[in-house]
Design a protein around this motif. Structure first.
Motif, PDB file in Angstrom:
ATOM      1  N   TRP A  18       0.825  -1.207   0.000  1.00  5.55           N
ATOM      2  CA  TRP A  18       0.000   0.000   0.000  1.00  5.55           C
ATOM      3  C   TRP A  18       0.861   1.260   0.000  1.00  5.55           C
ATOM      4  O   TRP A  18       0.529   2.242  -0.654  1.00  5.55           O
ATOM      5  N   ARG A  19       1.969   1.256   0.757  1.00  9.27           N
ATOM      6  CA  ARG A  19       2.885   2.411   0.737  1.00  9.27           C
ATOM      7  C   ARG A  19       3.442   2.616  -0.671  1.00  9.27           C
ATOM      8  O   ARG A  19       3.523   3.739  -1.159  1.00  9.27           O
ATOM      9  N   PHE A  20       3.815   1.528  -1.337  1.00  2.00           N
ATOM     10  CA  PHE A  20       4.330   1.605  -2.703  1.00  2.00           C
ATOM     11  C   PHE A  20       3.290   2.234  -3.638  1.00  2.00           C
ATOM     12  O   PHE A  20       3.596   3.141  -4.405  1.00  2.00           O
ATOM     13  N   ILE A  23       2.913   5.952  -2.775  1.00  4.27           N
ATOM     14  CA  ILE A  23       4.059   6.748  -3.227  1.00  4.27           C
ATOM     15  C   ILE A  23       4.002   6.935  -4.740  1.00  4.27           C
ATOM     16  O   ILE A  23       4.152   8.056  -5.243  1.00  4.27           O
ATOM     17  N   LYS A  24       3.768   5.851  -5.463  1.00  2.50           N
ATOM     18  CA  LYS A  24       3.718   5.926  -6.924  1.00  2.50           C
ATOM     19  C   LYS A  24       2.568   6.789  -7.427  1.00  2.50           C
ATOM     20  O   LYS A  24       2.690   7.453  -8.455  1.00  2.50           O
ATOM     21  N   ALA A  36      -2.127   6.760   5.483  1.00  9.68           N
ATOM     22  CA  ALA A  36      -3.375   6.611   4.749  1.00  9.68           C
ATOM     23  C   ALA A  36      -3.079   6.732   3.265  1.00  9.68           C
ATOM     24  O   ALA A  36      -2.184   7.481   2.856  1.00  9.68           O
ATOM     25  N   ILE A  37      -3.821   5.989   2.491  1.00 13.23           N
ATOM     26  CA  ILE A  37      -3.738   6.109   1.043  1.00 13.23           C
ATOM     27  C   ILE A  37      -5.107   6.605   0.596  1.00 13.23           C
ATOM     28  O   ILE A  37      -6.136   6.039   0.957  1.00 13.23           O
TER      29      ILE A  37
END
Length: 90
Positions: A18-20, A23-24, A36-37
């Motif tokens: 989820w972090r990837f 970030i992308k 949070a996303i």
């Protein structure tokens, strides 16, 4: 390895993914207490995750989090494993 360790390995892998994605896509919000996303055009993986330990996340912090969710500033979904959610009971 006990079940909590297996659980943690799986969760760490998921949170890393989820972090990837965040970030992308430029949609990752990182604070001291959580990440949070917030994807605008998708329901997935729009969520709050990676909460701090129960010792650091007080009831007051959860109330602030709830206020931001109600205001529409954060997604309305917090991801916790069963064992971690037990630790956050107030």
């Amino acid at each position: 390895m006990n079940i909590l360790l297996y659980e943690q390995v799986i969760i760490d892998n998921l949170y890393e993914f989820w972090r990837f994605v965040g970030i992308k896509s430029g949609t990752l919000l990182t604070t001291f207490n959580y990440q949070a996303i917030i994807l605008q055009d998708s329901d997935w993986p729009k969520r709050i995750f990676g909460l701090n330990s129960p010792e650091l996340m007080s009831e007051v912090e959860f109330k602030r989090l709830s206020e931001r969710i109600r205001a529409g500033d954060l997604p309305g979904l917090i991801t916790l494993s069963e064992s971690v959610s037990e630790k956050y009971r107030f």
